[in-house]
Design an enzyme around this catalytic site. Structure first.
Site, PDB file in Angstrom:
ATOM      1  N   ARG A   4      46.552   1.586  78.254  1.00  0.00           N
ATOM      2  CA  ARG A   4      46.144   1.949  79.607  1.00  0.00           C
ATOM      3  C   ARG A   4      46.878   1.063  80.614  1.00  0.00           C
ATOM      4  O   ARG A   4      47.504   0.063  80.253  1.00  0.00           O
ATOM      5  CB  ARG A   4      44.636   1.760  79.768  1.00  0.00           C
ATOM      6  CG  ARG A   4      44.216   0.318  79.811  1.00  0.00           C
ATOM      7  CD  ARG A   4      42.714   0.129  79.917  1.00  0.00           C
ATOM      8  NE  ARG A   4      42.409  -1.196  80.449  1.00  0.00           N
ATOM      9  CZ  ARG A   4      41.206  -1.754  80.419  1.00  0.00           C
ATOM     10  NH1 ARG A   4      40.198  -1.111  79.862  1.00  0.00           N
ATOM     11  NH2 ARG A   4      41.015  -2.951  80.946  1.00  0.00           N
ATOM     12  N   GLY A   5      46.785   1.435  81.892  1.00  0.00           N
ATOM     13  CA  GLY A   5      47.259   0.576  82.962  1.00  0.00           C
ATOM     14  C   GLY A   5      48.736   0.277  82.883  1.00  0.00           C
ATOM     15  O   GLY A   5      49.554   1.165  82.659  1.00  0.00           O
ATOM     16  N   GLU A   6      49.110  -0.997  83.045  1.00  0.00           N
ATOM     17  CA  GLU A   6      50.524  -1.380  83.070  1.00  0.00           C
ATOM     18  C   GLU A   6      50.905  -2.358  81.971  1.00  0.00           C
ATOM     19  O   GLU A   6      51.904  -2.149  81.284  1.00  0.00           O
ATOM     20  CB  GLU A   6      50.877  -1.972  84.437  1.00  0.00           C
ATOM     21  CG  GLU A   6      52.349  -2.341  84.569  1.00  0.00           C
ATOM     22  CD  GLU A   6      52.778  -2.624  85.997  1.00  0.00           C
ATOM     23  OE1 GLU A   6      53.652  -3.491  86.183  1.00  0.00           O
ATOM     24  OE2 GLU A   6      52.263  -1.979  86.921  1.00  0.00           O
ATOM     25  N   ASP A   7      50.134  -3.422  81.781  1.00  0.00           N
ATOM     26  CA  ASP A   7      50.542  -4.438  80.823  1.00  0.00           C
ATOM     27  C   ASP A   7      50.544  -3.892  79.401  1.00  0.00           C
ATOM     28  O   ASP A   7      51.551  -3.996  78.689  1.00  0.00           O
ATOM     29  CB  ASP A   7      49.625  -5.657  80.927  1.00  0.00           C
ATOM     30  CG  ASP A   7      50.083  -6.801  80.027  1.00  0.00           C
ATOM     31  OD1 ASP A   7      51.266  -7.171  80.125  1.00  0.00           O
ATOM     32  OD2 ASP A   7      49.277  -7.312  79.249  1.00  0.00           O
ATOM     33  N   SER A   8      49.437  -3.297  78.950  1.00  0.00           N
ATOM     34  CA  SER A   8      49.400  -2.763  77.585  1.00  0.00           C
ATOM     35  C   SER A   8      50.363  -1.581  77.432  1.00  0.00           C
ATOM     36  O   SER A   8      50.938  -1.381  76.356  1.00  0.00           O
ATOM     37  CB  SER A   8      47.982  -2.356  77.197  1.00  0.00           C
ATOM     38  OG  SER A   8      47.467  -1.358  78.051  1.00  0.00           O
ATOM     39  N   TYR A  52      40.515   3.322  79.617  1.00  0.00           N
ATOM     40  CA  TYR A  52      39.462   3.334  80.629  1.00  0.00           C
ATOM     41  C   TYR A  52      38.345   4.266  80.147  1.00  0.00           C
ATOM     42  O   TYR A  52      38.450   4.880  79.086  1.00  0.00           O
ATOM     43  CB  TYR A  52      40.024   3.827  81.967  1.00  0.00           C
ATOM     44  CG  TYR A  52      41.165   3.010  82.504  1.00  0.00           C
ATOM     45  CD1 TYR A  52      40.969   1.684  82.895  1.00  0.00           C
ATOM     46  CD2 TYR A  52      42.446   3.554  82.642  1.00  0.00           C
ATOM     47  CE1 TYR A  52      42.012   0.916  83.394  1.00  0.00           C
ATOM     48  CE2 TYR A  52      43.503   2.799  83.142  1.00  0.00           C
ATOM     49  CZ  TYR A  52      43.278   1.482  83.514  1.00  0.00           C
ATOM     50  OH  TYR A  52      44.323   0.740  84.010  1.00  0.00           O
ATOM     51  N   ASN A 101      40.287  -4.903  86.054  1.00  0.00           N
ATOM     52  CA  ASN A 101      40.803  -4.971  84.677  1.00  0.00           C
ATOM     53  C   ASN A 101      41.637  -6.225  84.468  1.00  0.00           C
ATOM     54  O   ASN A 101      41.413  -7.242  85.095  1.00  0.00           O
ATOM     55  CB  ASN A 101      41.568  -3.680  84.349  1.00  0.00           C
ATOM     56  CG  ASN A 101      40.725  -2.451  84.619  1.00  0.00           C
ATOM     57  OD1 ASN A 101      39.673  -2.293  84.042  1.00  0.00           O
ATOM     58  ND2 ASN A 101      41.178  -1.614  85.529  1.00  0.00           N
ATOM     59  N   GLY A 110      45.389  -6.059  83.900  1.00  0.00           N
ATOM     60  CA  GLY A 110      46.825  -5.855  83.990  1.00  0.00           C
ATOM     61  C   GLY A 110      47.505  -6.810  84.943  1.00  0.00           C
ATOM     62  O   GLY A 110      48.586  -7.327  84.658  1.00  0.00           O
ATOM     63  N   ASP A 111      46.888  -7.075  86.104  1.00  0.00           N
ATOM     64  CA  ASP A 111      47.545  -7.917  87.091  1.00  0.00           C
ATOM     65  C   ASP A 111      47.686  -9.354  86.593  1.00  0.00           C
ATOM     66  O   ASP A 111      48.789  -9.903  86.581  1.00  0.00           O
ATOM     67  CB  ASP A 111      46.815  -7.871  88.439  1.00  0.00           C
ATOM     68  CG  ASP A 111      45.296  -7.761  88.286  1.00  0.00           C
ATOM     69  OD1 ASP A 111      44.765  -8.253  87.281  1.00  0.00           O
ATOM     70  OD2 ASP A 111      44.666  -7.182  89.191  1.00  0.00           O
TER      71      ASP A 111
END
Length: 383
Positions: A277-281, A200, A19, A21-22
């Site tokens: 989702r995930g971390e950044d958003s 996701y 994805n 995020g990283d």
């Protein structure tokens, strides 16, 4: 071309696992260290093609380039080792090259070596934050740095002007109209529930779209291209691409292109409800001060549920009991992949309360030092 004649202040290593995020977080941090602190930052990225989705200016064919004052290096094999920076940040448990580690050990003074870990609200995080890990052979210590929601963690990524930019956007009809133009559409009818959808793969997406189709008020769903698209296509019964518009009953779905970060931030500021989702958003939705639903990254043996509950325990603390229960129930149903009418309507009925709560939550987070401030303070204390 980047200035390579001097030793950088920071090396940031980013390995794109899955994805966006990283690389999204690494780029935001690198850009912030450059623009706000005037530091020489060298960002190493192994998948420049993924990076280009966030920043179209990136040229994946170049081994070295500069973007907004940040030196971008392609992390390639074999790795040609330059002089290490004063501080070296490996992100999300990536393994920096052994030759680079050996070069770090030869420096005097040796670089500050930090492993930036994933964001979590779990109770164990403060106890592990900044713990050292000695290298088994070389005279180097690596320290673990955990972003988090409390004062005894690494804090949260936030640019100095982020909240001011959000407030300016909220007060500017011109900026909002420009966003509609940039995303390829006109504003929806007045009174529509405006929802952004970024998730996701999730069968609950189809459940929710069917519910919105029968809603008593118009719902406009803005879905950026993502892994959620197949579920939307299943609902639509046809292939969809960026620019597609579908209307059924009370529901209007607009498929947006994948948005670069600054545009995506504005989309979050604009909407009444953000699915992230995930971390950044997930983090940017909190700075947007809007109600949100988090699709946490699924892990084996449902290990992600403990992380989800740890955040919910914090986030729901000051909510009325009924609203807290509705949030917990809906977020768990969403992550489990099945949403029914009762889940949605209990959650939807709380949206006015959740909007006020989101503002208070964001204000509380903003009262603490941000991630870059805490990182720099730690690095200075470790030199």
């Amino acid at each position: 071309m980047p200035n390579t004649s001097s030793r950088p202040d920071w090396d940031i290593f980013c390995q794109v696992i899955d994805n966006f995020g990283d690389i999204g977080i690494c780029w935001r941090l690198a850009r912030q260290l450059r623009s706000e602190r005037q530091l020489h930052v060298r960002l190493w990225v192994d998948e420049l093609e993924v990076f280009r989705a966030l920043r179209p200016e990136v040229d994946p064919g170049l081994s070295m380039q500069e973007l907004q004052g940040v030196e971008i290096r392609r992390w390639e094999t074999p790795f040609v080792t330059p002089l290490p920076a004063h501080a070296v940040l490996e992100t999300f448990a990536c393994r920096i090259p052994e030759a680079f580690i050996a070069a770090m050990a030869q420096q005097s003074p040796r670089p500050v070596w930090i492993n930036l870990d994933y964001l979590s609200a779990e109770a164990w995080v403060p106890g592990f934050h900044t713990l050292p890990s000695p290298h088994p052979r070389l005279p180097l210590n690596k320290s673990f740095f955990f972003p988090g929601f409390s004062r005894d963690t690494g804090g949260l990524l936030r640019e100095r002007d982020l909240l001011a930019r959000r407030q300016q956007f909220a007060a500017s009809a011109e900026q909002q109209a420009a966003l509609w133009r940039q995303t390829g559409g006109a504003p929806p009818p007045v009174g529509s529930l405006l929802v952004s959808l970024f998730a996701y793969e999730n069968p609950a997406i189809k459940d929710l779209l069917l519910l919105w189709q029968e809603a008593p008020m118009p719902v406009c769903c803005l879905a950026s291209l993502s892994r959620a698209l197949p579920a939307i296509e299943s609902y639509a019964g046809q292939p969809l691409k960026a620019g597609a518009l579908l209307r059924r009953g009370a529901l209007e779905i607009r498929i947006l292109p994948f948005l670069e970060q600054d545009l995506y931030d504005r989309l979050l500021w604009l909407c009444d409800l953000n699915f992230v989702r995930g971390e950044d958003s997930f983090l940017r939705a909190q700075w947007a001060a809007r109600p949100m639903v988090w699709h946490i990254y699924p892990q084996q043996a449902a290990a992600h549920i403990a992380k989800l509950d740890a955040f919910l325990d914090l986030y729901c603390t000051d909510l009325p009991t009924a609203s807290a229960s509705a949030v917990r129930e809906f977020w768990h149903a969403w992550s489990a992949g099945h949403v029914d009418a009762a889940h949605w309507w209990r959650f939807a009925s709380c949206l006015p309360t959740l909007r006020e709560h989101a503002k208070r939550w964001q204000e509380g987070l903003a009262s603490e030092d941000d991630l870059s401030t805490r990182l720099l303070r730690f690095a200075r204390s470790s030199l």
